[in-house]
Scaffold this active site. Structure first.
Site, mmCIF file in Angstrom:
data_model
loop_
_atom_site.group_PDB
_atom_site.id
_atom_site.type_symbol
_atom_site.label_atom_id
_atom_site.label_comp_id
_atom_site.label_asym_id
_atom_site.label_seq_id
_atom_site.Cartn_x
_atom_site.Cartn_y
_atom_site.Cartn_z
ATOM 1 C CG HIS A 175 -2.193 0.741 1.020
ATOM 2 N ND1 HIS A 175 -2.585 1.800 1.816
ATOM 3 C CD2 HIS A 175 -3.168 0.589 0.098
ATOM 4 C CE1 HIS A 175 -3.746 2.267 1.396
ATOM 5 N NE2 HIS A 175 -4.127 1.559 0.357
ATOM 6 C CE LYS A 177 -1.660 4.729 -1.293
ATOM 7 N NZ LYS A 177 -2.272 4.425 0.029
ATOM 8 C CG ASP A 182 18.595 11.153 -10.047
ATOM 9 O OD1 ASP A 182 18.743 10.160 -10.795
ATOM 10 O OD2 ASP A 182 18.086 12.214 -10.435
#
Length: 232
Positions: A175, A177, A182
């Site tokens: 779940h 996000k 870099d």
């Protein structure tokens, strides 16, 4: 900083849709006369994009300008980070602000982009991922196994392009996000990479270059990248 004056100067240079050498020199001279600070220059940049959006003839062009504005913000923030200043930015929905932060963040990736997101169905974000892939950015994606099969998911498209994807294959959901570019900048928050997250939901996005936050997220991504395939 007189916003009206700066807006008039910029609009005058836009008449023929180009900025001549003389117009550039005049703009620079006026800003120097005003002793424009870094904050003032940020205001000028915002006015510039507002003027350009007013001139735009269609929503697609306005969206592109919004994307470009957010990408420039991320690039400027990374440059400031190189000088010891930390990026710290946030946005909220409903509206396009979170979307612009995500696409701008992806546009600023130079070498690597590690994406760990529950679901990706917004084609506007998918196009930003594809663009990064085409310019040679090494992309890795972790997503939820069930959401990777949803109608409208962009995961099959990414796999077809050769972008490596790992899913969780568990009864629970992957779940997260977040994304790390870099190894120096982090994007996180509640925002799912879907149209409904932009247009309907109450969501948030946070971007930072603080290594105290970037490092643990980068480490967690690497851990999941290795561990999740073992659980199949």
């Amino acid at each position: 900083m007189d916003r009206i004056e700066i807006s008039k100067i910029l609009r005058a240079t836009l008449d023929d849709h180009r900025m001549s050498r003389g117009e550039k020199q005049a703009l620079r001279a006026r800003l120097e006369e005003l002793h424009a600070s870094r904050k003032d220059l940020n205001v000028v940049r915002a006015i510039l994009f507002d003027v350009a959006r007013d001139e735009a003839k269609d929503q697609t062009t306005r969206d592109i300008l919004g994307w470009a504005e957010e990408a420039v913000k991320v690039l400027d923030g990374m440059r400031r980070g190189d000088q010891g200043e930390t990026i710290a930015d946030a946005a909220f929905t409903p509206g396009r602000e979170c979307l612009k932060r995500v696409t701008g963040f992806l546009a600023s990736a130079q070498k690597t982009c590690d994406i760990c997101v529950f679901t990706i169905t917004d084609d506007r974000i998918a196009r930003a991922i594809e663009a990064a892939h085409r310019r040679g950015v090494s992309i890795r994606i972790i997503t939820d196994d069930e959401k990777a099969l949803d109608l409208g998911t962009d995961i099959p498209k990414f796999k077809k392009l050769g972008i490596p994807v790992v899913t969780d294959h568990a009864t629970s959901h992957m779940h997260h996000k977040f994304a790390v570019i870099d190894k120096v900048a982090l994007l996180s928050g509640s925002f799912n990479w879907t149209r409904s997250a932009s247009e309907v939901n109450q969501e948030n996005v946070l971007i930072t270059s603080d290594p105290r936050l970037v490092a643990p997220f980068a480490t967690e991504f690497d851990r999941l990248w290795v561990e999740l395939p073992k659980k199949r």
